[in-house]
Scaffold this active site. Structure first.
Site, PDB file in Angstrom:
ATOM      1  CB  SER A  52       3.274 -43.501 -32.742  1.00 24.18           C
ATOM      2  OG  SER A  52       3.585 -42.692 -33.728  1.00 24.18           O
ATOM      3  CB  SER A 100       0.761 -41.873 -35.770  1.00 17.46           C
ATOM      4  OG  SER A 100       1.192 -43.205 -35.516  1.00 17.46           O
ATOM      5  CE  LYS A 108      -1.116 -45.934 -35.932  1.00 17.48           C
ATOM      6  NZ  LYS A 108       0.218 -45.541 -35.371  1.00 17.48           N
TER       7      LYS A 108
END
Lengths: 95, 483, 483
Positions: free
Chosen positions: C175, C151, C76
């Protein structure tokens, strides 16, 4: 809880955020809705409840007072917007 | 109507740790800009703080030294504001649960009485970087070497009522932190800085608004800044004005305080507990171990200096106030075997030189060993006090031991009475006019007049003739001419 | 060799079916050809990946391979990667080439994994749909008109689309779990402090936690073996031994006590999803578990509490983005104030600005007690609920989300709509507990996630519970049409 233009401008200034004048009403509306959501908490009696800052009662670890970080100025300043003579440059600060 | 002054001080003492409070970068003073600012100090995205054990130990040392409550649980908070020398956009500090709670220290007033000054709290926080305004035309340069240096902020009660008391308090705290070895006390380098909160009121009335004068870095400036600020406030109030609650800056060049425009706007620091750090938890064993290992504190040392070395209260006070000075004194006193002479030399000739060259005792070019050696030579009559000053001057400028300098410059005192007599005779015969005056003078005036002849002998001998011997012989010879 | 799990790929590498370079090239090729449909990567690190793959093959040839050597993964774009842009999905860091590696990245590198690239995400992890990314929204491979969740939506979409076998994610309020649910994946949010946060760009420090996203619990366990552990650079990382998370995956579930909180089966939950969750629970009964209805009465309060605590911490964490030391700086600032305001006004997107403002407001003078302190008190109530229930049952189960993946743009007009998406996931972050989401069925062609919540540091148990389900069912093996 409804926030008005002045509230939004004051908060934006504290947070050093430039907000376009045209966007202020939308921010005011959004923030007011969020505050309404948050307002649900106010009905709960928490007078005897100790606030919880961290999930468990862990305590701060201590670091030995030994130098582990050596000079990496060139490397670290390679991502800086403005540098001269090893200093970070910003617009003149008036005290 | 009588005015009353109310003063409280916030002292920022940089803790003498090797590394920063939350990172492993060096805290050494004077490095090239930003060479001691690591990823954590620069607040790179994703970096996190880890607390330095030595900063904790030093804060607890201070707390135990002033008999303060030590918090078993203390917490770091974030003080949020934007400033270019504050990389994270917040300062990590302790608002709600400081490490050191209420304590006190006693200060000695000029009239010989003591006054107890309350210490409200002392908390740990990180220092900011430095903004350099001079180097560039329209820009400010930011050096973050200092960012993250541990500070102990020591907050007093508003217990002081004059600039003199405030200075006495500040000196006392300075003596304490340097004696504890937790701060180098170097005010010129900013290791020990003072914010003064000042307000005035008519005697007995409620407190008025106070002003905070920031970052004063000498004892003399503390005194001047407070005196100036008190005067300014009284002038305003007497003219029917109001004192705004504000932050002011002391300008040493103009000897006045002025309002800080940029920080004047209403601050809202939005304090909250720092979620990147956990509560600091310590126990009685930890605190007791520190308390039991405390070094000698200045007050105790002052009493010891009076007892052991028979110093005056004043001398003992000066020499006990700053640990490096105390250590220096004790070395010289021991080496020379004459504490009083050691004290005189340190507080006289050495202090004069240190002041002139703006040098801390720790960096004195004349070491305690050297000065001790010199005083030995005074005591054994190898040199006179006056010649010793020449030797000291040479030591200061060129180094070397007293013996080597005396030898190399031929400064050894002349004690051979034949040699001295020769000079005395020469001076008498070549100054007939003064001899005549001496003879003609009333006997009780003659004592003073002998000074002239002494001076001549010293001049001829290059200062090396033993003054005691010269005095005796000169008086004898001149008095013989009078009979 | 694509469309395999990490465990299968590891076997393939071990048995010499393909090399890490071949595997890496195949993934890079697929990213190049396919990712324009999903926009799941912000940066593809082709050169670095091939370097690492070559090194991995060399190391394997030398007999030094370990469990993860040569396996490609993606990170990420919130984890700092040295020499690679680390943007956190923001214009603010579009030009930020991180000068250092996050601890998680360093550990994966040391374990010999290959970094394919950095995945798309909601700006600074603030969002539940990946629509707040500066780099444009990511699309759900199950239906490209729908969001992948957020997210960590880029990581989820990339795995679901077969562009990487696994990826790292972070979870502040759901997330990892919510995108895993939306994309038919296995995602684990570990106990707060289990995985180091150093180098993981902070959103809300007391809630953020990194974790694995993959097809299976077994893969997640392999990743946890690398990610978990104490980090001297993160004060909040737990000092606790790390088990071998793969060791007990197959332990029988006989006697497992499962709690079903009635609040998780509220009117808000899509009825078709409720049925799928109940079916999954029946599967567990077949595996030997017993079921008990439990209550987490303060679940609804997790939304307001979260939306105070997270923005408050974020408002402070994001103050460091000021245009001074790195990142975006506005053009031609006319003074310092202008530089701050325009840099931050232009560099942050509107959701980030909204949350900074909410947080700033909540911490400002006069509101702290009513908002921040109150939220922290509610947080304790929520934690107490969990502690009570987890003393009666081994794990808690329920839906991960109230609905399956929604359409792009569907919830962007009113942020509160979007916030309610997190109602089942937020409370774990507030309590600091570990939780997983695993595939448990499909509704209208969209995946549904089963959430499994365990006690502090019970990741090993959670992985075991998830793995046994995946041995008995094949929901997790379903792939979007065409893959």
């Amino acid at each position: 809880m409804a926030l008005n233009r002045t509230d939004v401008e004051k908060i934006a200034h504290l947070a050093r955020l430039q907000i376009d004048d045209n966007d202020v009403p939308e921010y005011a509306q959004n923030l007011s809705n969020i505050l309404d959501l948050i307002g649900q908490m106010q009905n709960i009696d928490t007078s005897d409840i100790e606030p919880l800052a961290h999930p468990f009662d862990a305590v701060q670890r201590l670091r030995a007072d030994k130098i582990t970080e050596l000079n990496q100025r060139e490397h670290l300043q390679s991502v800086a917007p403005a540098v001269a003579n090893g200093l970070f440059l910003v617009p003149k600060v008036i005290e | 109507m009588e005015w009353e002054t109310v003063i409280g001080l916030e002292i920022h003492a940089q803790l003498a740790t090797t590394t920063k409070i939350f990172s492993g970068a060096s805290t050494a003073f004077g490095a090239e800009p930003n060479t001691q600012a690591c990823a954590v100090d620069l607040a790179l995205p994703g970096t996190l703080p880890v607390f330095n054990e030595n900063a904790l130990r030093m804060a607890v040392m201070f707390g135990t030294a002033i008999d303060a409550e030590i918090s078993k649980v203390s917490v770091f908070d974030r003080k949020n504001y934007f400033y270019p020398d504050l990389p994270k956009g917040y300062q990590t500090s302790q608002l709600f649960y400081p490490i050191v709670g209420k304590g006190f220290i006693d200060i000695e007033l000029e009239d010989g009485t003591t006054k107890r000054i309350g210490v409200t709290r002392a908390h740990l926080e990180e220092d900011a970087g430095k903004s350099l305004h001079e180097e560039f035309a329209n820009m400010t340069g930011i050096d973050l070497n200092r960012a993250g240096t541990p500070l102990l902020e020591i907050v007093s009660e508003p217990d002081m009522s004059s600039a003199e008391e405030a200075v006495a308090y500040a000196r006392k705290i300075h003596a304490l932190v340097t004696s504890l070895g937790i701060c180098d006390g170097n005010m010129a380098e900013g290791s020990f800085r003072c914010d003064c909160n000042v307000s005035v009121r008519y005697k007995g009335e409620a407190l008025g608004n106070r002003t905070e004068t920031k970052n004063i870095n000498s004892f003399r400036f503390i005194e001047k800044a407070i005196k100036g600020e008190v005067e300014r406030q009284i002038d305003i109030l007497e003219d029917g004005g109001r004192i705004p609650q504000e932050t002011r800056l002391y300008d040493a060049d103009k000897d006045e305080t002025r309002s800080m425009r940029s920080k004047e706007e209403a601050n809202d620091y939005r304090y909250f507990p720092c979620p990147d750090l956990l509560p600091i938890v310590i126990d009685d064993d930890y605190i007791d171990a520190i308390r039991n290992a405390l070094p000698e504190l200045p007050d105790i040392r002052r009493i010891r200096f009076v007892d052991t070395y028979q110093l005056s209260d004043y001398d003992a006070g000066v020499l006990s106030a700053y640990k490096p000075l105390s250590d220096y004194f004790e070395t010289v006193a021991t080496l020379s075997g004459d504490a009083k002479l050691a004290a005189n030399w340190i507080m006289g000739e050495l202090s004069k030189h240190l002041n002139q060259h703006d040098t801390d005792i720790k960096n004195s070019p004349v070491s305690a060993d050297q000065l001790g050696g010199l005083i030995q030579r005074i005591k054994d009559n190898t040199v006179s006090g006056n010649i010793a000053k020449k030797v000291f001057e040479a030591m200061w400028n060129e180094g070397g031991s007293a013996d080597d300098i005396i030898e190399a410059k031929g400064l050894k005192q002349v004690t051979d009475s034949g040699a001295i007599e020769k000079i005395v005779d020469e001076v008498i015969s070549s100054n007939q006019k003064q001899v005549d005056q001496y003879v003609a003078a009333e006997p009780d005036k003659r004592g003073k007049m002998i000074g002239f002849f002494m001076g001549q002998v010293m001049k001829v001998s290059g200062g090396k003739a033993n003054p005691g011997q010269v005095q005796g012989m000169m008086k004898q010879k001149l008095d013989a001419l009078c009979s | 060799m694509l469309n395999k799990t990490l465990a299968e790929l590891a076997k393939g590498l071990e048995q010499g079916e393909f090399s890490s370079v071949e595997l890496t090239q195949a993934y890079l090729e697929r990213i190049k050809n396919e990712d324009s449909k999903y926009n799941s990567f912000i940066t593809v690190t082709e050169e670095l990946a091939l370097q690492q793959a070559t090194a991995a093959d060399t190391s394997r040839a030398a007999g030094n391979a370990t469990a993860m050597t040569g396996l490609p993964i993606a990170h990420k774009d919130i984890f700092c990667t040295e020499g690679v842009r680390t943007s956190a999905g923001s214009k603010m860091l579009d030009n930020f080439i991180s000068p250092y590696d996050a601890t998680v990245v360093r550990k994966f590198n040391a374990a010999g994994t290959v970094t394919l690239g950095k995945t798309n995400m909601d700006e600074f992890a603030m969002g539940s749909s990946n629509e707040s990314s500066f780099y444009g929204p990511t699309r759900n491979p199950w239906d490209t008109d729908r969001v992948p969740g957020g997210s960590s939506g880029g990581s989820a979409a990339a795995i679901a689309a077969g562009l990487t076998p696994a990826a790292t994610g972070t979870d502040t309020g759901g997330s990892i779990r919510q995108p895993a649910a939306f994309c038919n994946l296995t995602g684990l949010k570990p106990t707060y402090g289990r995985v180091s946060r150093y180098g993981m760009i902070a959103y809300a420090s007391s809630l953020d936690q990194g974790g694995p996203m993959a097809h299976t619990a077994e893969d997640a366990a392999m990743m946890m073996n690398v990610m978990a552990g104490t980090d001297p650079l993160d004060s909040t990382s737990a000092e606790r031994n790390v088990p071998d998370y793969t060791a007990n995956l197959d332990a029988p579930l006989t006697g497992l006590k499962i709690g079903l909180p009635k609040e998780f089966f509220s009117a808000r939950l899509d009825p078709a999803m409720a049925t799928l969750i109940q079916t999954a629970v029946k599967e567990y009964e077949a595996l030997g578990a017993t079921i008990k209805e439990v209550s987490l009465p303060n679940t609804a309060l997790s939304v307001p509490a979260y939306y105070i605590i997270a923005p408050a911490e974020a408002s402070s964490n994001l103050s460091r983005f000021d245009g001074v030391r790195y990142g975006y700086r506005c053009e031609d600032p006319k003074d310092l104030e202008d530089m701050y305001k325009r840099t931050r006004g232009e560099g942050f997107g509107s959701e980030v600005k909204r949350r900074i403002m909410v947080g700033t407001y909540a911490l400002s003078e006069g509101f702290y007690d009513a908002y921040y302190k109150k939220a922290q008190q509610i947080r304790r109530l929520i934690q107490q609920d969990f502690i009570r229930v987890l003393s009666e049952v081994d794990v808690i189960m329920g839906p991960t989300t109230p609905t399956p993946a929604f359409k792009l743009g569907e919830k962007t007009s009113d942020p509160v709509d979007m916030y309610m998406e997190d109602i089942f996931t937020l409370s774990l972050n507030l309590a600091g507990l570990p939780g997983m989401s695993i595939p448990c069925g499909m509704t209208n062609g969209l995946p549904v996630g089963l959430q499994i919540i365990g006690n502090y540091f019970a990741e090993e148990k959670l992985l075991n519970v998830a793995h046994k389900f995946q041995q008995a069912t094949d929901w997790h093996t379903l792939k979007p049409a065409g893959l």
